[in-house]
Each structure stands twice: as C-alpha cells, then as structure tokens.
Scaffold this motif. Structure first.
Motif, PDB file in Angstrom:
ATOM      1  N   ARG A 211      -4.945   2.083 -20.379  1.00  0.00           N
ATOM      2  CA  ARG A 211      -5.899   2.685 -19.450  1.00  0.00           C
ATOM      3  C   ARG A 211      -5.166   3.627 -18.507  1.00  0.00           C
ATOM      4  O   ARG A 211      -4.203   3.247 -17.858  1.00  0.00           O
ATOM      5  N   GLN A 212      -5.640   4.872 -18.429  1.00  0.00           N
ATOM      6  CA  GLN A 212      -4.982   5.892 -17.633  1.00  0.00           C
ATOM      7  C   GLN A 212      -4.918   5.502 -16.157  1.00  0.00           C
ATOM      8  O   GLN A 212      -3.940   5.798 -15.459  1.00  0.00           O
ATOM      9  N   GLU A 213      -5.957   4.817 -15.659  1.00  0.00           N
ATOM     10  CA  GLU A 213      -5.995   4.478 -14.238  1.00  0.00           C
ATOM     11  C   GLU A 213      -4.998   3.395 -13.859  1.00  0.00           C
ATOM     12  O   GLU A 213      -4.818   3.103 -12.671  1.00  0.00           O
ATOM     13  N   LEU A 214      -4.326   2.790 -14.841  1.00  0.00           N
ATOM     14  CA  LEU A 214      -3.322   1.763 -14.563  1.00  0.00           C
ATOM     15  C   LEU A 214      -1.896   2.277 -14.754  1.00  0.00           C
ATOM     16  O   LEU A 214      -0.945   1.500 -14.658  1.00  0.00           O
ATOM     17  N   ARG A 215      -1.742   3.575 -15.001  1.00  0.00           N
ATOM     18  CA  ARG A 215      -0.408   4.124 -15.195  1.00  0.00           C
ATOM     19  C   ARG A 215       0.325   4.216 -13.858  1.00  0.00           C
ATOM     20  O   ARG A 215      -0.187   4.808 -12.905  1.00  0.00           O
ATOM     21  N   PRO A 216       1.522   3.639 -13.737  1.00  0.00           N
ATOM     22  CA  PRO A 216       2.277   3.738 -12.481  1.00  0.00           C
ATOM     23  C   PRO A 216       2.997   5.068 -12.370  1.00  0.00           C
ATOM     24  O   PRO A 216       3.049   5.866 -13.314  1.00  0.00           O
ATOM     25  N   LEU A 217       3.581   5.286 -11.220  1.00  0.00           N
ATOM     26  CA  LEU A 217       4.261   6.548 -10.952  1.00  0.00           C
ATOM     27  C   LEU A 217       5.445   6.764 -11.885  1.00  0.00           C
ATOM     28  O   LEU A 217       5.696   7.887 -12.329  1.00  0.00           O
ATOM     29  N   ALA A 218       6.177   5.709 -12.195  1.00  0.00           N
ATOM     30  CA  ALA A 218       7.345   5.847 -13.073  1.00  0.00           C
ATOM     31  C   ALA A 218       6.933   6.336 -14.459  1.00  0.00           C
ATOM     32  O   ALA A 218       7.637   7.144 -15.071  1.00  0.00           O
ATOM     33  N   TYR A 219       5.802   5.839 -14.958  1.00  0.00           N
ATOM     34  CA  TYR A 219       5.319   6.287 -16.262  1.00  0.00           C
ATOM     35  C   TYR A 219       4.977   7.771 -16.224  1.00  0.00           C
ATOM     36  O   TYR A 219       5.317   8.530 -17.151  1.00  0.00           O
ATOM     37  N   LEU A 220       4.304   8.206 -15.165  1.00  0.00           N
ATOM     38  CA  LEU A 220       3.934   9.616 -15.046  1.00  0.00           C
ATOM     39  C   LEU A 220       5.166  10.499 -14.915  1.00  0.00           C
ATOM     40  O   LEU A 220       5.183  11.621 -15.413  1.00  0.00           O
ATOM     41  N   LEU A 221       6.206   9.970 -14.245  1.00  0.00           N
ATOM     42  CA  LEU A 221       7.442  10.728 -14.122  1.00  0.00           C
ATOM     43  C   LEU A 221       8.088  10.929 -15.477  1.00  0.00           C
ATOM     44  O   LEU A 221       8.511  12.041 -15.819  1.00  0.00           O
ATOM     45  N   VAL A 222       8.164   9.875 -16.269  1.00  0.00           N
ATOM     46  CA  VAL A 222       8.731   9.990 -17.612  1.00  0.00           C
ATOM     47  C   VAL A 222       7.890  10.956 -18.446  1.00  0.00           C
ATOM     48  O   VAL A 222       8.417  11.766 -19.216  1.00  0.00           O
ATOM     49  N   GLU A 223       6.591  10.887 -18.271  1.00  0.00           N
ATOM     50  CA  GLU A 223       5.692  11.758 -19.014  1.00  0.00           C
ATOM     51  C   GLU A 223       5.942  13.224 -18.694  1.00  0.00           C
ATOM     52  O   GLU A 223       6.035  14.063 -19.595  1.00  0.00           O
ATOM     53  N   GLN A 248       9.324  18.976 -12.346  1.00  0.00           N
ATOM     54  CA  GLN A 248      10.091  17.768 -12.646  1.00  0.00           C
ATOM     55  C   GLN A 248      10.938  17.338 -11.460  1.00  0.00           C
ATOM     56  O   GLN A 248      11.009  16.149 -11.128  1.00  0.00           O
ATOM     57  N   MET A 249      11.584  18.302 -10.811  1.00  0.00           N
ATOM     58  CA  MET A 249      12.416  17.977  -9.657  1.00  0.00           C
ATOM     59  C   MET A 249      11.577  17.397  -8.519  1.00  0.00           C
ATOM     60  O   MET A 249      11.982  16.436  -7.849  1.00  0.00           O
ATOM     61  N   ALA A 250      10.396  17.966  -8.293  1.00  0.00           N
ATOM     62  CA  ALA A 250       9.513  17.435  -7.254  1.00  0.00           C
ATOM     63  C   ALA A 250       9.048  16.020  -7.606  1.00  0.00           C
ATOM     64  O   ALA A 250       8.950  15.153  -6.732  1.00  0.00           O
ATOM     65  N   CYS A 251       8.786  15.778  -8.885  1.00  0.00           N
ATOM     66  CA  CYS A 251       8.381  14.434  -9.324  1.00  0.00           C
ATOM     67  C   CYS A 251       9.488  13.423  -9.072  1.00  0.00           C
ATOM     68  O   CYS A 251       9.220  12.291  -8.633  1.00  0.00           O
ATOM     69  N   VAL A 252      10.720  13.809  -9.337  1.00  0.00           N
ATOM     70  CA  VAL A 252      11.847  12.900  -9.129  1.00  0.00           C
ATOM     71  C   VAL A 252      11.974  12.553  -7.648  1.00  0.00           C
ATOM     72  O   VAL A 252      12.176  11.384  -7.282  1.00  0.00           O
ATOM     73  N   ILE A 253      11.848  13.543  -6.769  1.00  0.00           N
ATOM     74  CA  ILE A 253      11.957  13.295  -5.325  1.00  0.00           C
ATOM     75  C   ILE A 253      10.844  12.365  -4.852  1.00  0.00           C
ATOM     76  O   ILE A 253      11.076  11.422  -4.080  1.00  0.00           O
ATOM     77  N   ILE A 254       9.621  12.601  -5.326  1.00  0.00           N
ATOM     78  CA  ILE A 254       8.496  11.745  -4.934  1.00  0.00           C
ATOM     79  C   ILE A 254       8.726  10.319  -5.416  1.00  0.00           C
ATOM     80  O   ILE A 254       8.384   9.349  -4.727  1.00  0.00           O
ATOM     81  N   ALA A 255       9.319  10.168  -6.585  1.00  0.00           N
ATOM     82  CA  ALA A 255       9.526   8.835  -7.154  1.00  0.00           C
ATOM     83  C   ALA A 255      10.621   8.055  -6.441  1.00  0.00           C
ATOM     84  O   ALA A 255      10.522   6.838  -6.287  1.00  0.00           O
ATOM     85  N   ILE A 256      11.682   8.731  -5.997  1.00  0.00           N
ATOM     86  CA  ILE A 256      12.813   8.011  -5.400  1.00  0.00           C
ATOM     87  C   ILE A 256      12.725   7.929  -3.881  1.00  0.00           C
ATOM     88  O   ILE A 256      13.406   7.092  -3.269  1.00  0.00           O
ATOM     89  N   ALA A 257      11.905   8.751  -3.254  1.00  0.00           N
ATOM     90  CA  ALA A 257      11.843   8.793  -1.785  1.00  0.00           C
ATOM     91  C   ALA A 257      11.484   7.446  -1.157  1.00  0.00           C
ATOM     92  O   ALA A 257      12.123   7.033  -0.178  1.00  0.00           O
ATOM     93  N   PRO A 258      10.465   6.721  -1.653  1.00  0.00           N
ATOM     94  CA  PRO A 258      10.124   5.442  -1.009  1.00  0.00           C
ATOM     95  C   PRO A 258      11.262   4.425  -1.043  1.00  0.00           C
ATOM     96  O   PRO A 258      11.489   3.709  -0.060  1.00  0.00           O
ATOM     97  N   ILE A 259      11.988   4.344  -2.158  1.00  0.00           N
ATOM     98  CA  ILE A 259      13.093   3.394  -2.255  1.00  0.00           C
ATOM     99  C   ILE A 259      14.235   3.805  -1.335  1.00  0.00           C
ATOM    100  O   ILE A 259      14.853   2.958  -0.673  1.00  0.00           O
ATOM    101  N   VAL A 260      14.517   5.099  -1.267  1.00  0.00           N
ATOM    102  CA  VAL A 260      15.576   5.586  -0.374  1.00  0.00           C
ATOM    103  C   VAL A 260      15.209   5.291   1.077  1.00  0.00           C
ATOM    104  O   VAL A 260      16.071   4.942   1.895  1.00  0.00           O
ATOM    105  N   ALA A 261      13.923   5.409   1.417  1.00  0.00           N
ATOM    106  CA  ALA A 261      13.478   5.121   2.781  1.00  0.00           C
ATOM    107  C   ALA A 261      13.517   3.629   3.091  1.00  0.00           C
ATOM    108  O   ALA A 261      13.751   3.219   4.238  1.00  0.00           O
ATOM    109  N   LEU A 262      13.294   2.794   2.077  1.00  0.00           N
ATOM    110  CA  LEU A 262      13.265   1.349   2.288  1.00  0.00           C
ATOM    111  C   LEU A 262      14.652   0.748   2.400  1.00  0.00           C
ATOM    112  O   LEU A 262      14.870  -0.198   3.170  1.00  0.00           O
TER     113      LEU A 262
END
Length: 281
Positions: A211-223, A248-262
């Motif tokens: 189901r598309q609505e259950l795809r997490p951010l990491a899956y979309l990044l790989v996609e 792609q570069m913007a996707c990577v930043i969006i994906a890693i930013a929350p963990i870097v902030a935490l």
C-alpha cells in the motif's frame, strides 16, 4: 611539539574526510540542478535555491512518508525499549530456573534466522503484512540488546530490589520505579539504536507492504535514488531548474536531518550506556 603539530594535521584531515561528504550533499541540495551539471560546485552553492526541497515537500507522497517514518520510529522505539528491557529484567535473576537455557536460546535466535519465505508466511498468518504493524511487531524484541540489558542488570545490587520488595512494592513497581530510573544510560543508548534502525529501514516496506500510503521515508528515498528521469518524480515544476541529482541530494538531507538533530541530545548517554552494558567487574 612536532608530534603535536603532526597529530593536529592528521586529526583535521580525518575530520574533513568524515564531514565533507555530508557537507557536499548539503551544498548540492541547495544549488540549482542544471548549474550543478556545469561542475565547479564544491564548497558553497553557486546558484542558491530551495526549489529542490519545495518540490519534495509539496509532494503529498513524501509528506505521508515522513509521517509514517516518524510514527514507526516513535512507536516502534517505545515498544521495543519496553519489551526488550522488561524481558531482560524477567530473566536476569540469578535464582531463575533454566536461566542458562534462556540465554542460550537468545544467542541461537540472534544468529539463526528462519529465512525470508518462512518469515513471510508467519507474518501473513498473523495478518500483519500490508499494515502498519509490520513495522512494530517484528522489532518489538531485540535479542542482542536483551543480552546487553542482562549484563547491565547484573551490575545492580540485589539488595536494592530486596529492600524495595520488603517495603511492600510489587515486582512491577520495582521495575518501573527503581530499575528503569537507574537505567537511563542504557535505555537512551538502545532508544537511539532502535530509532535509527526504524528510521532507516526500508526492506520491510519492499517485501511486506504494497500500500502506497504505508511507504516510509527511507523507501521513498531508495526509490528516488534509483530513478533516472526527473519528470517521473514530480508532476509540477520546471524541469530545467532541477535535476534528478539535485532532488536526490535534497532527499538525503531530509532523510538524515531528524537523526542528526536527535543524536546530540542522547550523545551524553551513548558511551556510558554501552560501557555499562558491556562490562561486568
């Protein structure tokens, strides 16, 4: 003195090599894609733009993926920390019968897997495939950190538990009011590991979710990293101002930013928690 200078130079070089790839990704994400193709962008954006980010954040699919990732990282981490810590406490007493058997079973389960097909059949039988539970249930218990928690609990004086029981507390109250309060370093360490794992995980979405609505951010990044045509990524915007690489570069930043902030908030517990759970004197 020469040795100190040499150490500073080597350390600075190592720091630069470690940090620059992430900084370079940030620079490319803030630069116009077509301008990046011309080359020469290394240390700062030559044609600054936020369009790469607006293209992603205006896409409802990415906002939904961000929500799913936040939910699975939050709920999954809380549940995993709870079950892992309480299970480890339950089998930690030295007077517990078959304690060595439980420990051996944990080690076997940690190294031996049933395989992808049997796992898929089990998940299908309990009806958690293609649902949000597929992100929560399989990760509710971490065998490796059960062993870490076991080692840590053995460093707690048994007299502390006994004194609490003498005062009339139940085992559950001993765990929640005493054990957890003095286990903050190991709990924070495992919470960080669990949150990072949940946030970066995408393989379960590939295998068990359709189901598309259950795809997490990491899956979309790989996609998006696997795409070669920018027009397939977003239905709006001028393709001349951004490219697949800039997106792609913007996707990577969006994906890693929350963990870097935490991470900075949990860093003070990280080393201490690992050492407390790894060494018994």
């Amino acid at each position: 003195m020469p040795f100190d200078v040499f150490s500073i130079i080597i350390s600075s070089l190592i720091i630069f090599i470690s940090i620059y790839p992430f900084y370079y990704i940030l620079v490319l994400s803030l630069n116009e894609g077509m301008d990046t193709r011309m080359g020469g962008v290394y240390f700062w954006p030559r044609a600054f733009t936020l369009e790469n980010y607006t293209q992603i954040l205006n896409d409802a699919k990415w906002l939904n993926g961000l929500l799913i990732s936040v939910l699975r990282a939050t709920i999954g981490t809380v549940i995993s920390v709870f079950f892992t810590s309480i299970f480890a406490y339950a089998i930690s007493p030295s007077w517990l019968r078959f304690r060595k058997f439980y420990r051996g079973w944990l080690i076997v389960a940690m190294y031996v897997s049933g395989g992808l097909i049997p796992t898929y059949m089990v998940f299908t039988a309990i009806k958690i495939t293609n649902s949000f539970l597929i992100y929560i249930v399989p990760s509710a218990l971490d065998y490796f950190f059960v062993l870490i928690f076991l080692t840590y609990y053995r460093t707690i004086p048994p007299s502390l538990r006994e004194a609490t029981l003498i005062d009339g507390a139940s085992e559950s109250r001993v765990f929640f009011d005493v054990i957890l309060r003095i286990s903050t370093p190991i709990l924070a360490t495992y919470a960080l590991f669990s949150a990072v794992t949940q946030w970066n995980s995408y393989f379960d979405a590939v295998i068990y979710v359709h189901r598309q609505e259950l795809r997490p951010l990491a899956y979309l990044l790989v996609e998006v990293l696997n795409r070669s045509n920018t027009s397939q990524f977003s239905p709006y915007g001028n393709a001349a101002s951004f490219t697949t690489q800039s997106l792609q570069m913007a996707c990577v930043i969006i994906a890693i930013a929350p963990i870097v902030a935490l991470y900075p908030f949990l860093q003070k517990y990280f080393s201490k928690g690992i050492m407390l759970g790894a060494v018994k004197e």
